[in-house]
Design a protein around this motif. Sequence first.
Motif, PDB file in Angstrom:
ATOM      1  N   PHE A  15       0.848  -1.204   0.000  1.00 15.03           N
ATOM      2  CA  PHE A  15       0.000   0.000   0.000  1.00 15.03           C
ATOM      3  C   PHE A  15       0.885   1.255   0.000  1.00 15.03           C
ATOM      4  CE2 PHE A  15      -2.416   3.284   2.194  1.00 15.03           C
ATOM      5  CZ  PHE A  15      -3.631   3.254   1.516  1.00 15.03           C
ATOM      6  N   VAL A  16       1.923   1.240   0.846  1.00 18.13           N
ATOM      7  CA  VAL A  16       2.802   2.418   0.954  1.00 18.13           C
ATOM      8  C   VAL A  16       3.664   2.560  -0.307  1.00 18.13           C
ATOM      9  CG1 VAL A  16       4.629   3.500   2.321  1.00 18.13           C
ATOM     10  CG2 VAL A  16       2.852   2.167   3.462  1.00 18.13           C
ATOM     11  N   GLY A  17       4.206   1.417  -0.781  1.00 20.88           N
ATOM     12  CA  GLY A  17       5.020   1.455  -2.004  1.00 20.88           C
ATOM     13  C   GLY A  17       4.216   1.998  -3.171  1.00 20.88           C
ATOM     14  N   ALA A  18       2.917   1.651  -3.189  1.00 16.38           N
ATOM     15  CA  ALA A  18       2.074   2.095  -4.306  1.00 16.38           C
ATOM     16  C   ALA A  18       1.797   3.598  -4.233  1.00 16.38           C
ATOM     17  CB  ALA A  18       0.769   1.302  -4.325  1.00 16.38           C
TER      18      ALA A  18
ATOM     19  N   PHE B 290      -1.763   4.300  -8.636  1.00 16.97           N
ATOM     20  CA  PHE B 290      -1.818   3.572  -7.358  1.00 16.97           C
ATOM     21  C   PHE B 290      -2.466   2.197  -7.554  1.00 16.97           C
ATOM     22  CE2 PHE B 290      -4.248   2.358  -3.604  1.00 16.97           C
ATOM     23  CZ  PHE B 290      -3.255   2.328  -2.643  1.00 16.97           C
ATOM     24  N   LEU B 291      -3.648   2.191  -8.188  1.00 10.90           N
ATOM     25  CA  LEU B 291      -4.396   0.932  -8.342  1.00 10.90           C
ATOM     26  C   LEU B 291      -3.692  -0.025  -9.295  1.00 10.90           C
ATOM     27  CD1 LEU B 291      -7.936   2.561  -8.557  1.00 10.90           C
ATOM     28  CD2 LEU B 291      -7.083   1.144  -6.670  1.00 10.90           C
ATOM     29  N   TRP B 292      -3.067   0.512 -10.342  1.00 13.82           N
ATOM     30  CA  TRP B 292      -2.357  -0.317 -11.331  1.00 13.82           C
ATOM     31  C   TRP B 292      -1.302  -1.209 -10.659  1.00 13.82           C
ATOM     32  CZ3 TRP B 292       2.954   0.103 -12.231  1.00 13.82           C
ATOM     33  CH2 TRP B 292       3.441  -0.656 -13.298  1.00 13.82           C
ATOM     34  N   GLN B 293      -0.717  -0.682  -9.563  1.00 15.24           N
ATOM     35  CA  GLN B 293       0.388  -1.425  -8.947  1.00 15.24           C
ATOM     36  C   GLN B 293      -0.070  -2.711  -8.264  1.00 15.24           C
ATOM     37  OE1 GLN B 293       3.534   1.379  -7.187  1.00 15.24           O
ATOM     38  NE2 GLN B 293       1.806   2.718  -7.602  1.00 15.24           N
ATOM     39  N   TYR B 294      -1.358  -2.812  -7.924  1.00 21.20           N
ATOM     40  CA  TYR B 294      -1.827  -4.057  -7.281  1.00 21.20           C
ATOM     41  C   TYR B 294      -1.743  -5.249  -8.235  1.00 21.20           C
ATOM     42  CZ  TYR B 294      -2.432  -2.457  -2.629  1.00 21.20           C
ATOM     43  OH  TYR B 294      -2.143  -2.016  -1.364  1.00 21.20           O
ATOM     44  N   PRO B 295      -2.416  -5.212  -9.413  1.00 16.36           N
ATOM     45  CA  PRO B 295      -2.202  -6.333 -10.340  1.00 16.36           C
ATOM     46  C   PRO B 295      -0.722  -6.498 -10.710  1.00 16.36           C
ATOM     47  CG  PRO B 295      -3.858  -4.781 -11.197  1.00 16.36           C
ATOM     48  CD  PRO B 295      -3.393  -4.226  -9.919  1.00 16.36           C
ATOM     49  N   HIS B 296      -0.032  -5.362 -10.969  1.00  7.81           N
ATOM     50  CA  HIS B 296       1.386  -5.421 -11.353  1.00  7.81           C
ATOM     51  C   HIS B 296       2.188  -6.173 -10.297  1.00  7.81           C
ATOM     52  CE1 HIS B 296       5.385  -4.075 -12.610  1.00  7.81           C
ATOM     53  NE2 HIS B 296       5.581  -3.567 -11.397  1.00  7.81           N
ATOM     54  N   PHE B 297       2.031  -5.757  -9.047  1.00  4.89           N
ATOM     55  CA  PHE B 297       2.900  -6.368  -8.044  1.00  4.89           C
ATOM     56  C   PHE B 297       2.411  -7.734  -7.566  1.00  4.89           C
ATOM     57  CE2 PHE B 297       4.509  -7.135  -3.746  1.00  4.89           C
ATOM     58  CZ  PHE B 297       5.801  -7.457  -4.152  1.00  4.89           C
ATOM     59  N   MET B 298       1.092  -7.980  -7.541  1.00  3.77           N
ATOM     60  CA  MET B 298       0.627  -9.295  -7.070  1.00  3.77           C
ATOM     61  C   MET B 298       1.133 -10.399  -8.007  1.00  3.77           C
ATOM     62  SD  MET B 298      -0.552  -8.882  -4.215  1.00  3.77           S
ATOM     63  CE  MET B 298      -0.405  -7.270  -3.451  1.00  3.77           C
ATOM     64  N   ALA B 299       1.249 -10.094  -9.296  1.00  2.23           N
ATOM     65  CA  ALA B 299       1.825 -11.073 -10.234  1.00  2.23           C
ATOM     66  C   ALA B 299       3.284 -11.358  -9.863  1.00  2.23           C
ATOM     67  CB  ALA B 299       1.725 -10.534 -11.663  1.00  2.23           C
ATOM     68  N   ILE B 300       4.030 -10.279  -9.583  1.00  2.49           N
ATOM     69  CA  ILE B 300       5.440 -10.453  -9.203  1.00  2.49           C
ATOM     70  C   ILE B 300       5.549 -11.170  -7.860  1.00  2.49           C
ATOM     71  CG2 ILE B 300       7.525  -9.181  -8.529  1.00  2.49           C
ATOM     72  CD1 ILE B 300       6.582  -6.979 -10.541  1.00  2.49           C
ATOM     73  N   ALA B 301       4.676 -10.789  -6.937  1.00  6.92           N
ATOM     74  CA  ALA B 301       4.721 -11.399  -5.596  1.00  6.92           C
ATOM     75  C   ALA B 301       4.498 -12.914  -5.696  1.00  6.92           C
ATOM     76  CB  ALA B 301       3.667 -10.750  -4.697  1.00  6.92           C
TER      77      ALA B 301
ATOM     78  N   GLY C  41      -4.533 -12.748  -5.551  1.00  4.57           N
ATOM     79  CA  GLY C  41      -5.397 -12.712  -6.734  1.00  4.57           C
ATOM     80  C   GLY C  41      -6.560 -11.762  -6.532  1.00  4.57           C
ATOM     81  N   ALA C  42      -7.165 -11.831  -5.340  1.00  3.48           N
ATOM     82  CA  ALA C  42      -8.307 -10.955  -5.059  1.00  3.48           C
ATOM     83  C   ALA C  42      -7.868  -9.486  -5.075  1.00  3.48           C
ATOM     84  CB  ALA C  42      -8.917 -11.321  -3.702  1.00  3.48           C
ATOM     85  N   LEU C  43      -6.691  -9.204  -4.522  1.00  8.04           N
ATOM     86  CA  LEU C  43      -6.195  -7.817  -4.530  1.00  8.04           C
ATOM     87  C   LEU C  43      -5.918  -7.342  -5.956  1.00  8.04           C
ATOM     88  CD1 LEU C  43      -3.805  -7.887  -1.425  1.00  8.04           C
ATOM     89  CD2 LEU C  43      -5.805  -6.401  -1.730  1.00  8.04           C
ATOM     90  N   ALA C  44      -5.396  -8.257  -6.780  1.00  9.99           N
ATOM     91  CA  ALA C  44      -5.120  -7.892  -8.183  1.00  9.99           C
ATOM     92  C   ALA C  44      -6.431  -7.556  -8.907  1.00  9.99           C
ATOM     93  CB  ALA C  44      -4.396  -9.030  -8.890  1.00  9.99           C
ATOM     94  N   VAL C  45      -7.473  -8.381  -8.673  1.00  8.82           N
ATOM     95  CA  VAL C  45      -8.767  -8.127  -9.332  1.00  8.82           C
ATOM     96  C   VAL C  45      -9.376  -6.825  -8.792  1.00  8.82           C
ATOM     97  CG1 VAL C  45     -11.138  -8.975  -9.608  1.00  8.82           C
ATOM     98  CG2 VAL C  45      -9.211 -10.558  -9.828  1.00  8.82           C
ATOM     99  N   ALA C  46      -9.294  -6.634  -7.466  1.00  8.33           N
ATOM    100  CA  ALA C  46      -9.873  -5.414  -6.880  1.00  8.33           C
ATOM    101  C   ALA C  46      -9.188  -4.166  -7.443  1.00  8.33           C
ATOM    102  CB  ALA C  46      -9.750  -5.458  -5.357  1.00  8.33           C
ATOM    103  N   GLY C  47      -7.848  -4.198  -7.500  1.00  9.48           N
ATOM    104  CA  GLY C  47      -7.102  -3.044  -8.036  1.00  9.48           C
ATOM    105  C   GLY C  47      -7.521  -2.770  -9.478  1.00  9.48           C
TER     106      GLY C  47
ATOM    107  N   PRO D 120     -13.543   2.971 -12.732  1.00 12.51           N
ATOM    108  CA  PRO D 120     -13.969   4.353 -12.468  1.00 12.51           C
ATOM    109  C   PRO D 120     -12.793   5.330 -12.366  1.00 12.51           C
ATOM    110  CG  PRO D 120     -14.254   2.974 -10.501  1.00 12.51           C
ATOM    111  CD  PRO D 120     -13.899   2.060 -11.627  1.00 12.51           C
ATOM    112  N   ALA D 121     -11.672   4.888 -11.765  1.00 11.11           N
ATOM    113  CA  ALA D 121     -10.554   5.826 -11.553  1.00 11.11           C
ATOM    114  C   ALA D 121     -10.021   6.357 -12.880  1.00 11.11           C
ATOM    115  CB  ALA D 121      -9.432   5.142 -10.768  1.00 11.11           C
ATOM    116  N   ALA D 122      -9.957   5.470 -13.902  1.00  5.64           N
ATOM    117  CA  ALA D 122      -9.386   5.898 -15.184  1.00  5.64           C
ATOM    118  C   ALA D 122     -10.254   6.949 -15.867  1.00  5.64           C
ATOM    119  CB  ALA D 122      -9.202   4.691 -16.102  1.00  5.64           C
ATOM    120  N   LEU D 123     -11.526   7.045 -15.446  1.00  6.54           N
ATOM    121  CA  LEU D 123     -12.397   8.056 -16.068  1.00  6.54           C
ATOM    122  C   LEU D 123     -12.218   9.444 -15.440  1.00  6.54           C
ATOM    123  CD1 LEU D 123     -15.690   6.008 -16.535  1.00  6.54           C
ATOM    124  CD2 LEU D 123     -13.800   6.361 -18.134  1.00  6.54           C
TER     125      LEU D 123
END
Length: 302
Positions: A154-157, A187-198, A224-230, A236-239
């Motif tokens: 969360f902080v890294g993001a 911020f949100l993009w980093q969840y799927p990005h990092f959960m894959a790496i994690a 996986g759930a965090l990646a989907v949530a992010g 909405p955020a991208a709009l």
Amino acid sequence: MSTGATTLAIPRSQVTSPSRLRDFVELAKPRITILELVTAVAGMYLATHAQWSPLVVGATLLGAGLLAASANSLNMYLERRLDAKMTRTADRPLPAGRMAPAEAAVFGVATVSIGFTLLVLGVNWTTALLGLASWFLYVAVYTPLKTRTPLNTFVGAISGALPIVMGWTAGGGALDATALGLFLVLFLWQYPHFMAIAWLCKDDYAAAGYKMDTVVEPTGARAGALAVAGGALLLPAALLPAIRTDYSAQTYAVLASLFTLAFVAAAAAFLVRRNDRSARLLLRASLLYLPAWMVVLCLFGS
Ligand code: HEM
Ligand SMILES: CC(C)=CCC/C(C)=C/CC/C(C)=C/COP(=O)(O)OP(=O)(O)O
């Protein structure tokens, strides 16, 4: 008496050679730093519609680049013993013994000082303080939290999402809804990005004692759930950066939503089948999503 002994007695860190330069570049984690700078350029383009002063663009990129290089080298300094335990990082200059820890520390302190000063004098205080906040969160909060709690992500993001806002404010943008939208997308993009790496690096992270989500919950269901949530919240955020009703903003909204849906699908595939293949696909999707989103945003969203 052998001269070979004398040669061997010279620490490798004092030998000047092209590989020394390569080690300093490696200290700055160039690929992450370059993508961060590309986000700053996108932020600045949106604020100025490319009516920018080359001097301000140069000062922003050099200043932000030096802050990012500093943050990354101090992260490597603080993590040099843990990096030695991970196959992914064991060959970095410090754990591999190619550079003395003090050199990395001096480099990190010098680059943050020069980078911050450059942003204050050549850009503006808002951008400089955002850069310092990103630097501080990464070095002084995220880095120590990595061995303590999975909330480190969360902080890294937050840290990783600030350079696009720095570009926006460097171009004269205010801390408004657009700035918030840019921040939230990164911020949100980093969840799927990092959960894959994690997932891909979970054995490494466990060996070094890092408390990433895939280490504390090894089935990967939470990651996986965090990646989907992010990914889903990106819709909405991208709009947000393009709340307007004209034709080009509608084109942006449609294209951005399509990209984001494809990204969410990759995250959902990872959640359902948690394996290296789906994680690699999600990581690749994340590295495609960001440049594609920035191009569409700059062409149609501004
Ligand atoms: C919580 C936030 C983040 C974490 C923990 C994280 C972590 C990582 C790690 C560990 C890698 C290396 C993967 C490997 O060696 O296979 C990586 C790759 C990468 N990251 Fe991130 N990252 C984060 C955010 C970001 C941000 C904000 C950016 C840029 C905007 C970024 C850009 C990249 C790029 C371009 C790569 C690919 C590097 C390559 O090809 O080796 N990351 N990330
Ligand atoms: C302007 C400015 C100060 C920008 C800072 C940009 C920056 C460094 C963002 C952080 C992104 C991030 C959390 C990367 C992962 O590091 P990690 O420590 O998990 O990676 P590692 O395991 O490869 O060391």
